[in-house]
Design an enzyme around this catalytic site. Structure first.
Site, PDB file in Angstrom:
ATOM      1  N   ASP A 129       0.861  -1.174   0.000  1.00  0.00           N
ATOM      2  CA  ASP A 129       0.000   0.000   0.000  1.00  0.00           C
ATOM      3  C   ASP A 129       0.901   1.228   0.000  1.00  0.00           C
ATOM      4  O   ASP A 129       2.133   1.124   0.073  1.00  0.00           O
ATOM      5  CB  ASP A 129      -0.980  -0.003   1.189  1.00  0.00           C
ATOM      6  CG  ASP A 129      -2.174   0.919   0.914  1.00  0.00           C
ATOM      7  OD1 ASP A 129      -2.122   1.703  -0.050  1.00  0.00           O
ATOM      8  OD2 ASP A 129      -3.166   0.866   1.667  1.00  0.00           O
TER       9      ASP A 129
HETATM   10  C1  BGC Z   1      -4.902   3.400   0.090  1.00  0.00           C
HETATM   11  C2  BGC Z   1      -5.091   2.359  -0.982  1.00  0.00           C
HETATM   12  C3  BGC Z   1      -4.965   2.995  -2.344  1.00  0.00           C
HETATM   13  C4  BGC Z   1      -3.622   3.688  -2.443  1.00  0.00           C
HETATM   14  C5  BGC Z   1      -3.373   4.335  -3.780  1.00  0.00           C
HETATM   15  C6  BGC Z   1      -3.644   4.210  -0.133  1.00  0.00           C
HETATM   16  O1  BGC Z   1      -3.542   5.275   0.754  1.00  0.00           O
HETATM   17  O2  BGC Z   1      -4.866   2.770   1.357  1.00  0.00           O
HETATM   18  O3  BGC Z   1      -6.320   1.720  -0.818  1.00  0.00           O
HETATM   19  O4  BGC Z   1      -5.108   2.033  -3.330  1.00  0.00           O
HETATM   20  O5  BGC Z   1      -3.558   4.689  -1.445  1.00  0.00           O
HETATM   21  O6  BGC Z   1      -4.175   5.417  -3.985  1.00  0.00           O
END
Ligand code: BGC
Length: 742
Positions: A277
């Site tokens: 993530d």
């Molecule tokens: C979120 C994810 C997301 C990623 C990219 C993160 O902060 O937890 O779910 O896919 O950002 O935007």
């Protein structure tokens, strides 16, 4: 439970598969170590969901071969430029993969995922993902970070809007459909994109519902509650999985070998891509499990996590780790192999520009057909929480007062995670009702954020007093749910309750329409407002879809995918709880009254409120009524690998057509570990005309009876089981028993 994991390449013929594998092997052997490491680097080009970003110029990074994929690019033109740099300017010429969070629609925005799950209809989930993929793929996207499959029992957590609610089984059915919708049958088609099951795993259990908070769950809980929707995605052939931010057994999910290498890959057989993530590799330092980025990079690659989203840990550290013999280059090769296989499956090696086609872009985005699909899903997502005295549907010849800033707020209807959603595309409730009701008066009454001025209140009371009925839009602004949007108080923000109270005092009947991204604590409203329709954030067809329900053109059929508590003090509250040693529910005691003696006091209860929620999982009313008769099991005893048929006759006993969601729960009375009081194992949407009945059959197999036993294996244990059939978790109309023998 045997996971029936399908790898991405299984979608292809053996020739095509061999072709991709060969191409990938050639690349892996030809790329330099630096180039391979570059492939594992996923960088952000636009909107950011965090602050820590690897320090690299994107365009130069692509040319230098230091970037393998990009997220959040601006538009098709930028996407094409990036791809040209990768294919034509870099030494290796390997195409990029371009990613975006396409969560509930791309430009045609559908209801938020929690709302969509309230349809209890996987076909709706598949449809919305299909449309989203078609639009995204026509606009240069190849990879979405969806579906979110986090099971959560805490409505304070803002991200509950993004997944399918509290139940592992319902979440699994919905998530599986979402993956199929995104990926289709052929990932290389020009209208499919790679899906990503996230966040692996346990993120929905963030303590106290506070975003990014720590998680502490048992292995049994992990396997029985949080894992099933991931397994359902693996069965649908999901091609990527995202690490969660949280800890499991005090080790961050990204660097957790037990989670990634052992459970996901070895045990469940997942062969494809694992992505971090946002900066989750970098956050190992914050968690206090890595002293520096080098240690973080090592831990994550050794755990089996392939792609680094924006932390820069892999880009800066992996080469040195290999050169210093701290990790084996084969670990890097494995990760690159998995990424390149995905790129191959997307068809990028044959034509890196296949997703960039202006003509397709102009033909496939925001079509009438897509808008119609959004309306259909939004209709099915709404849940009629109560409807005292059959106040709804509205009679369009009456004088209707529409109140509430949310009824006229285009941007809020899109909810959080709106991709390319544009408020200008939204039809609000005010717009539609103005068209469809002759005598409609709209007053704001309260701002979108819930604040009510004296003047607003006065005008609203005046308008409602002279109307036959008031429809009042209340709830949360869209930004109060989603990522980084936890709330400690989940009641109606601002003075909305005071507004409702004043309007009810006019004695004009009031129907409330709720807009929100989570279950709310609306005990007062449930007691005083005669009709409440839960609309969530319905997407760009908000107005038409809600009007269809309010005016009775669509009979509401949604059911809650998550429990509504009486108050925050009950959280976490969910239907498939474990029993306790002192169960208050089984005692002959009035839990609404304080205890007067020890027999009432020494129970698992509160002194000040009952244990029951306000609205249970599975709850939802209809404009008609349904009766259940003839619930039967075709055997009293079943053994391993035998199937048990559960038959039930459902009759529409009202005077209009409607859909009943027939729900089947089981209760395993005695197990080697404590078993939940009930677990959903099946459901079906049955559409019935007035007076019509139908027999619905469910087939239960041994897999439905299995759980993670005290012997640390999935098994069904011999003994007695109950089968409960009915409208909702708290409203089952028949209980039958059978015995399972090995
Ligand atoms: C979120 C994810 C997301 C990623 C990219 C993160 O902060 O937890 O779910 O896919 O950002 O935007």
């Amino acid at each position: 439970m045997e996971a029936q994991t399908r790898s991405l390449l299984e979608h292809f013929s053996s020739e095509r598969r061999a072709e991709i594998e060969e191409h990938v092997e050639t690349l892996v052997s030809e790329l330099t170590l630096e180039q391979k490491v570059g492939q594992l680097n996923l960088l952000n080009a636009d909107f950011a969901t965090g602050t820590a970003v690897a320090d690299m110029d994107i365009q130069q990074g692509i040319i230098d071969g230091d970037i393998g994929s990009v997220l959040n690019f601006e538009n098709l033109e930028e996407a094409r430029t990036f791809q040209e740099l990768a294919v034509e300017e870099s030494d290796h010429g390997v195409p990029l993969m371009l990613a975006l969070d396409v969560i509930h629609g791309y430009r045609t925005i559908f209801p938020i995922p929690l709302g969509e799950a309230a349809s209890w209809n996987p076909k709706m989930a598949e449809l919305s993902a299909r449309v989203a993929a078609t639009e995204a793929a026509a606009d240069g996207v190849q990879w979405t970070f969806a579906p979110s499959v986090d099971v959560s029992r805490d409505p304070r957590w803002g991200r509950v809007m993004e997944a399918a609610g509290e139940d592992p089984y319902l979440s699994g059915e919905i998530s599986n459909a979402r993956v199929r919708g995104f990926q289709g049958d052929d990932l290389s088609a020009d209208d499919t994109i790679l899906a990503c099951a996230k966040h692996y795993i346990g993120y929905g259990a963030s303590k106290a519902g506070r975003e990014y908070n720590t998680v502490d769950i048992s292995e049994t809980n992990l396997r029985e509650i949080h894992l099933p929707p991931f397994e359902a995605c693996l069965e649908a052939g999901v091609g990527s999985v995202m690490n969660a931010f949280n800890l499991y057994e005090r080790i961050p999910a990204s660097s957790n070998e037990a989670l990634v290498s052992d459970l996901l890959r070895a045990e469940l057989g997942f062969e494809d891509l694992v992505v971090s993530d946002w900066d989750s590799f970098g956050e190992l330092g914050e968690h206090g499990v890595a002293g520096n980025l080098r240690e973080a990079a090592r831990a994550c690659i050794e755990a089996g996590s392939d792609i680094d989203m924006v932390s820069g840990a892999y880009a800066t550290e992996l080469v040195g780790l290999v050169e210093d013999d701290i990790i084996d280059e084969s670990l890097v090769d494995e990760a690159v192999r998995r990424l390149l296989t995905v790129k191959g499956a997307l068809g990028l090696f044959e034509d890196p520009y296949r997703y960039f086609d202006e003509e397709r872009q102009s033909q496939r985005i925001l079509t009438d057909e897509h808008r119609e699909a959004a309306r259909e899903v939004a209709r099915e997502s709404q849940v009629l929480l109560k409807n005292e005295g059959d106040l709804l549907p509205l009679d369009d010849s009456e004088e209707v007062a529409l109140v509430g800033g949310l009824a006229d707020s285009a941007t809020d209807m899109l909810g959080a995670w709106r991709a390319e959603g544009d408020p200008d595309d939204v039809t609000t409730l005010r717009t539609t009702l103005t068209d469809r009701i002759e005598n409609l008066a709209y007053v704001e009454g309260c701002d979108r954020d819930g604040s009510v001025s004296d003047e607003q209140l006065e005008t609203a009371v005046e308008t409602v007093t002279s109307a036959d009925i008031a429809v009042v839009a209340v709830g949360e602004r869209y930004s109060r749910s989603g990522e980084a949007a936890s709330r400690a108080h989940i009641d109606l923000p601002g003075e909305q309750r005071a507004l409702l109270k004043a309007l009810i005092e006019t004695e004009t009947p009031v129907a409330a329409v709720l807009f929100n991204g989570r279950p709310l604590a609306i005990n007062w409203e449930a007691e005083h407002v005669p009709a409440i329709l839960e609309a969530w954030f319905p997407g760009l067809e908000a107005g038409p879809a809600i009007a269809d329900v309010l005016l009775g053109e669509y009979n509401p059929s949604g059911r809650l995918p998550m429990t509504f508590p009486i108050t925050e003090g009950q959280i976490p509250i969910y239907y498939n709880r474990l029993r306790t040693g002192r169960p208050a529910e089984d005692a002959d005691v009035d839990l609404t009254e304080p205890p007067t003696g020890p027999a009432e006091k020494y129970l698992s209860r509160y002194l000040d409120i009952p244990n029951e929620p306000l609205y249970a999982f599975g709850h939802g009313e209809s404009y008609t009524t349904f009766a259940y008769t003839d619930v039967s099991l075709d055997a009293a005893v079943v053994s391993t690998d035998e199937t048990l048929s559960v038959d039930v006759t459902v009759e529409n006993t009202g005077d209009r057509a409607g859909t009943e969601v027939v729900q089947v729960y089981i209760n395993d009375l005695v197990g080697s570990r404590a078993r939940p009081v009930k677990e959903l194992v099946g459901f079906e949407n049955v559409v019935l005309d007035a007076g019509e009945s139908a027999t619905v059959s469910f087939e239960l197999t041994t897999a439905d009876l299995e759980f993670w036993t005290a012997d640390e294996e999935y098994a069904a244990e011999p003994g007695e089981f109950e089968v409960q059939v009915g409208h909702a978790a708290d409203n089952v109309t028949a209980i039958k028993t059978f015995e399972f023998v090995e």
